[in-house]
Design a protein around this motif. Structure first.
Motif, mmCIF file in Angstrom:
data_model
loop_
_atom_site.group_PDB
_atom_site.id
_atom_site.type_symbol
_atom_site.label_atom_id
_atom_site.label_comp_id
_atom_site.label_asym_id
_atom_site.label_seq_id
_atom_site.Cartn_x
_atom_site.Cartn_y
_atom_site.Cartn_z
ATOM 1 N N SER A 282 -2.847 2.884 -5.484
ATOM 2 C CA SER A 282 -2.270 2.761 -4.146
ATOM 3 C C SER A 282 -2.174 1.345 -3.605
ATOM 4 O O SER A 282 -1.646 1.149 -2.511
ATOM 5 C CB SER A 282 -3.086 3.607 -3.150
ATOM 6 N N GLU B 41 0.839 -1.205 0.000
ATOM 7 C CA GLU B 41 0.000 0.000 0.000
ATOM 8 C C GLU B 41 0.872 1.251 0.000
ATOM 9 O O GLU B 41 1.871 1.331 0.720
ATOM 10 C CB GLU B 41 -0.899 0.021 1.241
ATOM 11 N N SER C 114 1.793 4.795 1.087
ATOM 12 C CA SER C 114 1.560 5.619 2.275
ATOM 13 C C SER C 114 2.494 6.813 2.229
ATOM 14 O O SER C 114 3.705 6.678 2.388
ATOM 15 C CB SER C 114 1.798 4.802 3.552
ATOM 16 N N ARG C 115 1.929 7.993 1.953
ATOM 17 C CA ARG C 115 2.711 9.222 1.796
ATOM 18 C C ARG C 115 3.717 9.031 0.672
ATOM 19 O O ARG C 115 3.349 8.751 -0.442
ATOM 20 C CB ARG C 115 3.362 9.602 3.123
#
Length: 231
Positions: A186, A147, A149-150
């Motif tokens: 994502s 995933e 994340s940022r």
């Protein structure tokens, strides 16, 4: 590779052994005449990658034995063998890999072994990445999903997570052909852990739900159906 045969009829054990020996690979084959005998051998389920179980046995039948083994050792491939086709649905309940009829073993066992050995080969594939946490080698079978994340991507495995500063496109290419599907920008999902896909929502076996955009929904479902058909 170690394989177990569990059947209360010696002639049926002999038939399976002969077919496995004729398959053309070097297997170490162990035989058990009951579910109780198989469960009493503490090393059997841990060491054998494939277990052939007769469903209709006195005492602990094949379904009960399979359920106990899969609960403790989910990586074991269970093949249920019986003379009665009406047990097929029960095989899915205990997460059996295959269901074979005794009358058709000569025709169906080679294809069954081809499929299972291919799946085992896929499970044993290893990838290596330079994560934030350091250089780590992972079995692809242990990666549940990745995933974004940022500014980094996070690998979620069965036991822990790892972060990496690599683009998702690059990771998707690295894992191409290894059973992963890109749901959207994502998420990259290991299809082994997909429980179901419906109403634009993917539910993983861990319980996590991931939305699938309408634009990708048909393709994601198609890839998943192809993957399930190849197992």
């Amino acid at each position: 590779m170690k394989i177990a045969i569990c059947d209360d009829r010696k002639e049926d054990r002999d038939t399976l052994r002969a077919l496995l020996e004729a398959y053309g690979q070097d297997f170490e084959i162990r035989e058990y005449e009951s579910g109780e005998a198989l469960r009493a051998d503490s090393e059997a389920a841990r060491e054998c990658r494939i277990i052939f179980l007769d469903i209709n046995m006195e005492g602990m039948d094949g379904l009960e034995t399979a359920g106990q083994i899969k609960a403790e050792y989910p990586q074991v491939h269970i093949v249920l063998v019986t003379a009665y086709i009406n047990y097929a649905l029960d095989g899915y309940k205990v997460k059996a890999s295959r269901f074979l009829l005794k009358d058709d073993l000569e025709q169906t066992l080679p294809e069954c072994m081809d499929d299972i050995l291919q799946e085992i080969s896929r499970e044993e594939r290893v990838v290596e990445f330079d994560f934030v946490e350091g250089n780590v080698r992972l079995r692809t079978d242990d990666i549940i999903y990745i995933e974004t994340s940022r500014h980094k991507n996070v690998f979620y495995t069965r036991s822990q997570s790892f972060s990496i500063y690599r683009k998702m496109d690059e990771l998707e290419e690295n894992l191409k052909g290894m059973g992963f599907v890109r749901t959207h920008q994502s998420f990259l999902i290991n299809m082994k852990y997909i429980g179901r896909i419906s109403s634009y929502v993917m539910t993983l076996t861990t319980g996590k739900e991931i939305s699938v955009p309408k634009s990708r929904y048909s393709d994601v479902k198609r890839q998943y159906m192809l993957y399930k058909g190849a197992e």
